[in-house]
Design an enzyme around this catalytic site. Structure first.
Site, mmCIF file in Angstrom:
data_model
loop_
_atom_site.group_PDB
_atom_site.id
_atom_site.type_symbol
_atom_site.label_atom_id
_atom_site.label_comp_id
_atom_site.label_asym_id
_atom_site.label_seq_id
_atom_site.Cartn_x
_atom_site.Cartn_y
_atom_site.Cartn_z
ATOM 1 N N HIS A 117 0.811 -1.215 0.000
ATOM 2 C CA HIS A 117 0.000 0.000 0.000
ATOM 3 C C HIS A 117 0.850 1.274 0.000
ATOM 4 O O HIS A 117 0.354 2.346 -0.330
ATOM 5 C CB HIS A 117 -0.991 0.009 1.180
ATOM 6 N N ASP A 148 0.116 -7.730 1.751
ATOM 7 C CA ASP A 148 0.466 -6.307 1.709
ATOM 8 C C ASP A 148 1.978 -6.112 1.702
ATOM 9 O O ASP A 148 2.540 -5.369 2.500
ATOM 10 C CB ASP A 148 -0.155 -5.554 2.891
ATOM 11 N N SER A 222 4.842 2.690 7.605
ATOM 12 C CA SER A 222 4.474 1.512 6.815
ATOM 13 C C SER A 222 5.655 0.965 6.039
ATOM 14 O O SER A 222 6.379 1.712 5.368
ATOM 15 C CB SER A 222 3.362 1.874 5.820
#
Length: 489
Positions: A117, A148, A222
């Site tokens: 993402h 992910d 992230s």
């Protein structure tokens, strides 16, 4: 229910230093009151942790572009409020940027791991290193939306500092962790915490198995790595729970045992090749366990077998309970898809089953999961409206043999065999289990049925056996099969 990147569950990224379970008594004594300092370890690892800056073009009316404010920057809300709500909306296509984290796993080849993402939709991806240098991503080698994860390629002018994966299976709750990442665009930030829990399911997908930490994790972390006290990567930071978007001490990371396998396949094939059995499964609930004579939280109940699938070829049947897969206990329904997904495609795997009260062994050759396969279906059911029936009433269900008129009325395929439910007593246990008009009972007490009287006979047999519930196998108009244990009182 939490959903990934919702108002409460926010995708982030943080790097954490996690204590190693195999470090021994000396290390435990050293950190009895917390580590005195993680500075030497942070200094050794920080060069392998990178900031990832992406940009993409968004469309709009013609005019001047907005000032570029990094995603998660301290004044982001101010700029958004000023330009979007006070008449300063820019005109024309413009570039927007976002920031995340990542880490180098091969310094010679220039391979970098991050969250999918972080780079999703990006037109340009720049890698910023701790020493101030920058490289442009030449290629996205592969990405996996289910876990992910993404693997990026840069061409370094000289070998880059890199890090290695360690075994996340050896990490224990309470082990120390350190986070190094890019929160709010502030690169190289370090935070310390512990592992709060393992095997967390945050409802983001069928393979949820997250590590949870209380290390300070925020927007922009992230894709950052989690390190144990030996400096090994044991996870990739992915999400936090937060009502504000900031850290409240609940962060999640994909464990390295999963990451390493995914990244290895991305390197080899440019895609992930997960294992597949070809079964639809459901949880062995307390009442279903009682009807089968099983302890609760044991195994995965097979609701249906896909024709021609590996499970079908291995002789698996609806009603089987898979107790062990490749020598590992299946303690929950959600545990089986994770085991199957990580199995090597083409591998012969031993299974232990419970079939009609008897344990059996089987061997299945693992197939490959395609994108549209659903190997982890937890079959749900919804209450429907009552019909106007004229059949027999059994355990709160008004049942009728299938006929052409009833097939047309409930949109049932000609291949469906059994007894149709025409009405459900709203005060009955059957109603509480979600049975509804139009459902077809295919089996009762693991015996096939074609008449309401067959269901009645199965119910009496179950009562004589001293069971408290009868196990029904039910099919709906969509062809979805499930097992329902209906209490007899």
């Amino acid at each position: 229910m939490m959903k990934k990147r919702s108002a409460l569950l926010v995708s982030v990224g943080f790097v954490a230093l996690w204590g190693s379970a195999g470090a021994g008594p000396a290390l435990a004594a050293e950190f009895a009151n917390g580590p005195a300092s993680v500075a030497p370890l942070a200094k050794r690892l920080e060069d392998a942790v990178v900031n990832i800056a992406t940009s993409q073009t968004v469309k709009g009316p013609a005019g001047n572009p907005l000032p570029k404010v990094p995603k998660g920057a301290p004044f982001e809300d101010f700029f958004d409020d000023f330009f979007n709500k006070r008449g300063g909306v820019p005109h024309g296509d413009r570039k927007v940027s976002s920031l995340g984290s990542g880490f180098v796993i091969d310094g010679k080849e220039g391979l970098i791991v991050t969250n999918n993402h972080v780079i999703e939709g990006a037109e340009e991806i720049d890698i910023n290193f701790h020493d101030g240098s920058k490289l442009v991503v030449e290629k996205i080698i592969g990405r996996d939306t289910k876990a992910d994860l993404a693997l990026l390629k840069v061409t370094p002018k000289k070998p880059l500092a890199d890090v290695k994966f360690g075994p996340s299976s050896q990490i224990d709750v309470g082990d120390w962790v350190m986070a190094i990442g890019n929160p709010f665009g502030l690169g190289g930030s370090v935070s310390l915490g512990i592992i709060s829990a393992k095997s967390r399911d945050i409802n983001s997908g069928p393979y949820d198995d997250y590590l949870q930490t209380d290390a300070a994790i925020n927007k922009g972390n992230s894709g950052g790595p989690l390190f144990n006290m030996n400096g090994e990567v044991i996870g990739v930071n992915t999400a936090i729970i937060s009502p504000t978007g900031g850290s409240i001490g609940i962060g999640f990371a994909v464990p390295s045992d999963t990451v390493a396998k995914v990244i290895d396949q991305l390197k080899q094939y440019g895609e992930v090749r997960r294992g597949w059995l070809g079964v639809k499964i459901q949880t062995v609930t307390d009442d279903i366990a009682e009807t089968l004579g099983l302890p609760q939280n044991t195994g995965a109940l097979v609701a249906a077998v896909t024709p021609g699938s590996p499970a079908s070829k291995a002789g698996l049947e609806a009603g089987d309970v898979i107790l062990r897969f490749d020598g590992k206990d299946v303690t929950t329904m959600r545990g089986l898809p994770k085991m199957v997904a990580q199995a090597e495609v083409g591998q012969a795997v031993d299974l232990e089953l419970l079939r009609k009260g008897q344990k059996q062994n089987a061997q299945v050759t693992v197939g490959r999961l395609e994108d549209d396969d659903d190997n982890a279906s937890d079959l749900k059911n919804d209450l429907g409206k009552d019909a106007d029936p004229k059949g027999s009433t059994i355990i709160g269900l008004t049942l009728s043999p299938l006929s052409d008129d009833l097939r047309k009325k409930y949109n049932l395929d000609d291949k469906i065999k059994g007894v149709v439910v025409e009405q459900v007593d709203p005060q009955s246990p059957a109603a509480s289990k979600g049975l509804k008009p139009g459902d077809v009972i295919v089996e009762a007490g693991q015996d096939s049925v074609s008449e309401p009287d067959d269901v009645a006979k199965s119910v009496e047999k179950v009562k004589k056996a001293g069971r408290k519930a009868v196990l029904l196998r039910v099919e709906d108009s969509k062809g979805d099969l499930r097992f329902v244990a209906v209490p007899l009182s």
